[in-house]
Design an enzyme around this catalytic site. Sequence first.
Site, PDB file in Angstrom:
ATOM      1  N   ASP A  11       0.832  -1.207   0.000  1.00 58.22           N
ATOM      2  CA  ASP A  11       0.000   0.000   0.000  1.00 58.22           C
ATOM      3  C   ASP A  11       0.868   1.260   0.000  1.00 58.22           C
ATOM      4  OD1 ASP A  11      -2.372   1.365  -0.067  1.00 58.22           O
ATOM      5  OD2 ASP A  11      -2.872   1.071   2.038  1.00 58.22           O
ATOM      6  N   GLY A  14      -0.033   5.494  -4.317  1.00 54.50           N
ATOM      7  CA  GLY A  14      -0.695   6.746  -4.690  1.00 54.50           C
ATOM      8  C   GLY A  14      -0.148   7.905  -3.873  1.00 54.50           C
ATOM      9  N   HIS A  28       2.435   3.650  -8.960  1.00 53.10           N
ATOM     10  CA  HIS A  28       2.212   2.224  -9.235  1.00 53.10           C
ATOM     11  C   HIS A  28       3.371   1.651 -10.052  1.00 53.10           C
ATOM     12  CE1 HIS A  28      -1.617   2.339  -7.380  1.00 53.10           C
ATOM     13  NE2 HIS A  28      -2.244   3.021  -8.316  1.00 53.10           N
ATOM     14  N   THR A  57     -10.399  -7.348  -5.289  1.00 55.78           N
ATOM     15  CA  THR A  57     -11.753  -7.339  -5.857  1.00 55.78           C
ATOM     16  C   THR A  57     -12.425  -5.981  -5.611  1.00 55.78           C
ATOM     17  OG1 THR A  57     -12.446  -8.487  -3.836  1.00 55.78           O
ATOM     18  CG2 THR A  57     -12.208  -9.841  -5.803  1.00 55.78           C
ATOM     19  N   ASN A  59     -10.661  -3.056  -5.823  1.00 49.38           N
ATOM     20  CA  ASN A  59      -9.949  -2.014  -6.578  1.00 49.38           C
ATOM     21  C   ASN A  59     -10.687  -1.557  -7.833  1.00 49.38           C
ATOM     22  OD1 ASN A  59      -6.602  -3.191  -5.715  1.00 49.38           O
ATOM     23  ND2 ASN A  59      -7.801  -1.525  -4.817  1.00 49.38           N
ATOM     24  N   TRP A  60     -11.731  -2.313  -8.240  1.00 48.16           N
ATOM     25  CA  TRP A  60     -12.538  -1.885  -9.394  1.00 48.16           C
ATOM     26  C   TRP A  60     -13.241  -0.572  -9.127  1.00 48.16           C
ATOM     27  CZ3 TRP A  60     -11.786  -4.419 -13.796  1.00 48.16           C
ATOM     28  CH2 TRP A  60     -11.368  -5.748 -13.747  1.00 48.16           C
ATOM     29  N   ARG A  62     -11.990   2.088  -8.147  1.00 47.43           N
ATOM     30  CA  ARG A  62     -11.138   3.249  -8.460  1.00 47.43           C
ATOM     31  C   ARG A  62     -11.525   3.835  -9.819  1.00 47.43           C
ATOM     32  NH1 ARG A  62      -5.336   2.532  -5.734  1.00 47.43           N
ATOM     33  NH2 ARG A  62      -6.132   1.696  -3.796  1.00 47.43           N
ATOM     34  N   SER A 187      -7.938  -5.891   4.860  1.00 47.55           N
ATOM     35  CA  SER A 187      -8.466  -5.552   3.535  1.00 47.55           C
ATOM     36  C   SER A 187      -8.763  -6.765   2.638  1.00 47.55           C
ATOM     37  CB  SER A 187      -7.493  -4.604   2.815  1.00 47.55           C
ATOM     38  OG  SER A 187      -7.419  -3.382   3.501  1.00 47.55           O
ATOM     39  N   GLU A 198       1.368 -13.655  11.658  1.00 47.40           N
ATOM     40  CA  GLU A 198       1.832 -12.449  12.347  1.00 47.40           C
ATOM     41  C   GLU A 198       1.633 -11.311  11.363  1.00 47.40           C
ATOM     42  OE1 GLU A 198       2.860 -12.252  15.385  1.00 47.40           O
ATOM     43  OE2 GLU A 198       3.138 -14.379  15.831  1.00 47.40           O
TER      44      GLU A 198
HETATM   45  C1  FPP Z   1      -1.863   0.322  -3.308  1.00 46.55           C
HETATM   46  O1  FPP Z   1      -1.456   1.652  -3.379  1.00 46.55           O
HETATM   47  C2  FPP Z   1      -1.426  -0.391  -4.455  1.00 46.55           C
HETATM   48  C3  FPP Z   1      -2.226  -0.950  -5.408  1.00 46.55           C
HETATM   49  C4  FPP Z   1      -3.687  -0.922  -5.396  1.00 46.55           C
HETATM   50  C5  FPP Z   1      -1.648  -1.604  -6.552  1.00 46.55           C
HETATM   51  C6  FPP Z   1      -0.471  -2.423  -6.198  1.00 46.55           C
HETATM   52  C7  FPP Z   1       0.213  -2.791  -7.405  1.00 46.55           C
HETATM   53  C8  FPP Z   1       1.527  -2.735  -7.575  1.00 46.55           C
HETATM   54  C9  FPP Z   1       2.519  -2.301  -6.601  1.00 46.55           C
HETATM   55  C10 FPP Z   1       2.066  -3.254  -8.788  1.00 46.55           C
HETATM   56  C11 FPP Z   1       2.556  -4.639  -8.480  1.00 46.55           C
HETATM   57  C12 FPP Z   1       2.571  -5.339  -9.707  1.00 46.55           C
HETATM   58  C13 FPP Z   1       2.889  -6.605  -9.834  1.00 46.55           C
HETATM   59  C14 FPP Z   1       2.802  -7.147 -11.166  1.00 46.55           C
HETATM   60  C15 FPP Z   1       3.298  -7.479  -8.739  1.00 46.55           C
HETATM   61  P1  FPP Z   1      -2.563   2.749  -3.277  1.00 46.55           P
HETATM   62  O2  FPP Z   1      -2.845   3.231  -4.651  1.00 46.55           O
HETATM   63  O3  FPP Z   1      -3.743   2.236  -2.547  1.00 46.55           O
HETATM   64  O4  FPP Z   1      -1.816   3.835  -2.472  1.00 46.55           O
HETATM   65  P2  FPP Z   1      -2.489   4.926  -1.545  1.00 46.55           P
HETATM   66  O5  FPP Z   1      -3.001   4.191  -0.332  1.00 46.55           O
HETATM   67  O6  FPP Z   1      -1.343   5.787  -1.224  1.00 46.55           O
HETATM   68  O7  FPP Z   1      -3.559   5.610  -2.326  1.00 46.55           O
END
Ligand code: FPP
Length: 243
Positions: A11, A14, A28, A57, A59-60, A62, A187, A198
């Site tokens: 996480d 963003g 990302h 599931t 994340n759609w 967004r 989540s 853990e």
């Molecule tokens: C959370 O950050 C991250 C995601 C929803 C996407 C995670 C994907 C990657 C790191 C790419 C990994 C790819 C592979 C192929 C393994 P957020 O956008 O929720 O961050 P925020 O909490 O700061 O908004």
Amino acid sequence: MLPAHIGIIMDGNGRWAEKQGKPRLYGHRAGTEVAKKTVLAARDRGVEYLTLFAFSTENWKRPVAEVQGLFLLMEEFFRNESSELARSGAKLNIIGDRSRLPWPVRSVVSGAEKITAGGSRITVNVALNYGGRWDVVSATRQIAEDVAQGRIDMSDIGEDLVSSRLATSGQPNPDLIIRTGGESRISNFMLWQAAYSEIYVMDILWPDFRAEDLDEAIEFFQSRSRRYGGLESGPHDGRGERG
Ligand code: FPP
């Protein structure tokens, strides 16, 4: 003892991008690079299973542009990195509901699984359109179908059977779950499998995560006494817990 299986809720991409005045997808992209480095670092430390929560599931919900951008990134990642991951001994295993994934992603991830099928040093589950509830529902459907077809009896249904129908069938449960970005929530990640994991929450944002942070999390794991609801303490192999 080393955790055999580590799960990571990656996480903070963003926020990392926004802090630099950049679009979220920039974060990302950086996060994808860190995911690859983390696979290699986990492999070097002897971790046998790593599960990366890449797209849930939920994340759609967004904005469409972010979802599309994430899928393009994943497609690029699997297309460009699979051969190198195969050479480094990693075996990719996609977990999640593939039926809703855009077809180029479906096709490229199947290719990645084939290319890396011989990987014997670390199995990397990439959770794509994955949710712990989806996993349990999917297992329940398979079991109901088996009962309806007479392949198994109601009395056969127990924890081991349910585990065997989950996306992580045959794998140890995660000993350690790391969540970056500071939020202490599970989540919908591996709800069944996380029963005794853990959980280590780190404030660091995922694109800033380095091998030393992995070491810190492993040290945390090693410092814990794990009781599994019983009285015994000490490390555990993650299989067959009760209590
Ligand atoms: C959370 O950050 C991250 C995601 C929803 C996407 C995670 C994907 C990657 C790191 C790419 C990994 C790819 C592979 C192929 C393994 P957020 O956008 O929720 O961050 P925020 O909490 O700061 O908004």
